[in-house]
Design an enzyme around this catalytic site. Structure first.
Site, short mmCIF file in Angstrom:
data_model
loop_
_atom_site.label_atom_id
_atom_site.label_comp_id
_atom_site.label_asym_id
_atom_site.label_seq_id
_atom_site.Cartn_x
_atom_site.Cartn_y
_atom_site.Cartn_z
N ASP A 44 -4.11 0.95 -9.33
CA ASP A 44 -5.55 0.75 -9.55
C ASP A 44 -5.86 0.55 -11.03
O ASP A 44 -6.65 -0.32 -11.41
CB ASP A 44 -6.34 1.98 -9.05
CG ASP A 44 -6.07 2.24 -7.58
OD1 ASP A 44 -5.43 1.39 -6.93
OD2 ASP A 44 -6.49 3.31 -7.09
N SER A 94 -22.48 17.03 -21.39
CA SER A 94 -22.17 16.90 -22.82
C SER A 94 -20.99 17.79 -23.17
O SER A 94 -20.82 18.87 -22.59
CB SER A 94 -23.36 17.37 -23.67
OG SER A 94 -24.44 16.50 -23.47
N GLU A 147 0.84 -1.20 0.00
CA GLU A 147 0.00 0.00 0.00
C GLU A 147 0.87 1.25 0.00
O GLU A 147 1.86 1.33 0.76
CB GLU A 147 -0.90 -0.04 1.25
CG GLU A 147 -2.31 0.43 1.02
CD GLU A 147 -3.09 -0.43 0.01
OE1 GLU A 147 -3.04 -0.09 -1.20
OE2 GLU A 147 -3.75 -1.39 0.42
N HIS A 148 0.52 2.20 -0.84
CA HIS A 148 1.26 3.46 -0.99
C HIS A 148 2.69 3.25 -1.49
O HIS A 148 3.52 4.14 -1.35
CB HIS A 148 1.26 4.27 0.32
CG HIS A 148 -0.06 4.94 0.58
ND1 HIS A 148 -0.38 6.17 0.07
CD2 HIS A 148 -1.15 4.51 1.26
CE1 HIS A 148 -1.62 6.48 0.44
NE2 HIS A 148 -2.11 5.48 1.16
N TYR A 152 -3.49 12.48 0.68
CA TYR A 152 -2.77 11.59 -0.24
C TYR A 152 -1.61 12.35 -0.91
O TYR A 152 -0.46 11.90 -0.88
CB TYR A 152 -3.73 11.04 -1.28
CG TYR A 152 -3.14 10.00 -2.20
CD1 TYR A 152 -3.31 8.64 -1.94
CD2 TYR A 152 -2.40 10.36 -3.33
CE1 TYR A 152 -2.76 7.67 -2.78
CE2 TYR A 152 -1.85 9.42 -4.17
CZ TYR A 152 -2.04 8.08 -3.89
OH TYR A 152 -1.49 7.13 -4.72
N ASP A 156 3.07 2.10 -4.71
CA ASP A 156 3.06 2.12 -6.19
C ASP A 156 3.67 3.40 -6.74
O ASP A 156 4.18 3.41 -7.85
CB ASP A 156 1.64 1.85 -6.75
CG ASP A 156 0.60 2.88 -6.37
OD1 ASP A 156 0.82 3.64 -5.39
OD2 ASP A 156 -0.44 2.94 -7.05
N GLU A 205 -6.30 11.30 -14.06
CA GLU A 205 -6.46 11.60 -12.64
C GLU A 205 -5.45 12.66 -12.18
O GLU A 205 -5.78 13.53 -11.37
CB GLU A 205 -6.29 10.30 -11.84
CG GLU A 205 -7.03 10.36 -10.54
CD GLU A 205 -7.46 9.00 -10.02
OE1 GLU A 205 -7.80 8.11 -10.83
OE2 GLU A 205 -7.45 8.83 -8.80
N LEU A 238 -12.09 1.09 -3.21
CA LEU A 238 -12.16 -0.05 -4.14
C LEU A 238 -11.89 0.40 -5.57
O LEU A 238 -12.16 -0.31 -6.52
CB LEU A 238 -13.53 -0.74 -4.07
CG LEU A 238 -13.91 -1.30 -2.71
CD1 LEU A 238 -15.22 -2.05 -2.79
CD2 LEU A 238 -12.82 -2.23 -2.21
N SER A 239 -11.42 1.65 -5.68
CA SER A 239 -10.94 2.13 -6.95
C SER A 239 -12.03 2.35 -8.01
O SER A 239 -11.87 1.98 -9.19
CB SER A 239 -9.88 1.14 -7.44
OG SER A 239 -9.27 1.60 -8.55
C1 GLA Z 1 -5.04 4.89 -4.12
C2 GLA Z 1 -4.21 5.25 -5.34
C3 GLA Z 1 -3.20 4.16 -5.69
C4 GLA Z 1 -2.39 3.73 -4.47
C5 GLA Z 1 -3.30 3.47 -3.27
C6 GLA Z 1 -2.52 3.19 -2.02
O1 GLA Z 1 -5.87 3.81 -4.39
O2 GLA Z 1 -5.04 5.50 -6.44
O3 GLA Z 1 -2.38 4.57 -6.73
O4 GLA Z 1 -1.40 4.67 -4.18
O5 GLA Z 1 -4.18 4.55 -3.03
O6 GLA Z 1 -1.79 2.03 -2.14
#
Ligand code: GLA
Length: 395
Positions: A175, A79, A36-37, A225, A39, A163, A128-129
């Site tokens: 994600d 639109s 986690e964190h 973040y 990437d 994003e 959950l992205s």
């Molecule tokens: C979010 C971000 C990902 C990742 C996670 C933490 O989901 O979109 O890129 O950094 O947090 O692991």
């Protein structure tokens, strides 16, 4: 299984556009087992796509330059002219899609008019992205319908770009990769620097991964973040000024961090310490997974939670409570917060025959402590984005 969602999306399309959709696409959410964190910090991650989806109903419109988007669940539409230069708008959800269009235009590709309606079973702001499912789902659709010749990797990168530029969240690539490259019953290990990835069987015989949704919502635009990214960037610069050969966190050791602690300051030190340990943990988790040692995987998950909560500081009271209480139950191998944090879900490795009892107990305790009804998701690991063909479902 997908039918209710497809049905609902189809009906909403018909009523919004007074015509029949020509295509349906399903874009999944993801879980992450470990990593986690990391990437965006030179690490490896262990995500998988799940059977919660955004369903898109789509029709190509040759006779117009307009793209109309209908967000069914929030009853909004938007639109825009596909040939004009795009810029961020007030409707936050539309920016994920406009960002994709801009990234595609910058790639020198051309798209045409389109009608799109979408609905989701991925809860928003729950870690959950849903964001990656939205942006990558749309990029996938444009690629398929307008024959843009984009590779899957390019689709994932376009999603991330959208994003960064249109939403303002400096997310990593996990994600988007999980959404695009997910495979049924497989966990992916993704090298976030080279973007190479392999798959492992998600064999957890006798155990089940269950998500507890705290229902504390977050958006990473305001969550902290982006601040974490700044902290670790500062740490990296300090490390490099002493060890120029250390170009990424994989090379850094805890000893080096201790040596530089004073210069880094307590906060930056703790952030970097978490990263170095998490990168190591993912390596161990891959071993545990491939040797079918779920107990060890569970321990690593719990260690990660401690790190996320105390060192990286991206958890919150509600999620800490869920994890701590879950760990007091029998039949729990591991528990941790999942995703970006500041709310969202915990992911729990539970004994199959105890999972329902544990879920009910935690649900009750959580309601008593916070007055919130948590949600329980028993998710299955599934395919990445795909077109759903008409003869494969019944309406
Ligand atoms: C979010 C971000 C990902 C990742 C996670 C933490 O989901 O979109 O890129 O950094 O947090 O692991």
């Amino acid at each position: 299984m997908h039918n209710p969602l497809i049905n609902h999306t189809c009906k909403a399309f018909q009523s919004a556009f007074q015509s029949e959709p020509e295509h349906f696409f399903l874009s999944p959410g993801r879980i992450n087992i470990l990593g986690e964190h990391v990437d965006y910090n030179d690490g490896f991650v262990l995500p998988a796509a799940i059977d919660k989806y955004i369903c898109f109903a789509v029709k190509k419109k040759q006779d117009t330059e307009t793209c109309t988007l209908v967000a069914i669940d929030i009853e909004e539409s938007f639109s825009f002219n596909i040939n004009e230069q795009q810029s961020p708008v007030e409707k936050a959800w539309a920016n994920y899609l406009l960002g994709v269009v801009e990234a595609i235009q910058k790639n020198g590709k051309t798209i045409g008019g389109l009608q799109v309606a979408f609905s989701s079973t991925i809860p928003m702001g729950s870690g959950l992205s849903s964001s990656a499912a939205l942006e990558c789902g749309f990029a996938y659709i444009l690629n398929a319908l307008f024959d843009l010749q984009l590779s899957k990797k390019e689709i994932a990168l376009i999603g991330q770009k959208a994003e960064h530029t249109f939403v303002g969240v400096q997310c990593g690539i996990m994600d988007q990769f999980a959404t695009v490259f997910g495979k049924e019953n497989k966990v992916m290990i993704l090298d976030c620097n080279s973007l190479e990835h392999r798959y492992y069987d998600a064999r957890l015989e006798g155990y089940r991964l269950v998500l507890f949704d705290s229902c504390v919502k977050h958006t990473h635009l305001t969550s902290g973040y982006n601040d974490r990214r700044k902290d670790v960037e500062q740490g990296k610069q300090i490390i490099r000024s002493h060890y120029p050969e250390m170009t990424n966190f994989r090379d850094v050791t805890e000893e080096i961090l201790i040596e530089l602690k004073k210069e880094m300051g307590e906060v930056v030190y703790r952030r970097c310490l978490y990263l170095v340990k998490e990168i190591r943990r993912v390596g161990e988790a891959v071993q545990a997974l491939s040797e079918n040692r779920p107990e060890d995987l569970g321990h690593l998950m719990t260690e990660t939670h401690t790190g996320l909560s105390k060192e990286y500081e991206v958890s919150c009271n509600e999620i800490d409570f869920l994890v701590e209480e879950t760990l007091t139950e029998e039949g729990v191998l591991g528990a941790r917060m999942m995703g970006g944090g500041f709310g969202g879900c915990s992911i729990n490795l539970l004994r199959e025959d105890q999972a329902d009892r544990i879920s009910k107990t935690i649900e009750k305790k959580y309601r008593e402590a916070f007055g919130i009804q948590m949600k329980v998701y028993n998710v299955n690991i599934s395919e990445g984005i795909k077109e759903y063909t008409a003869n494969a479902f019944i309406i």
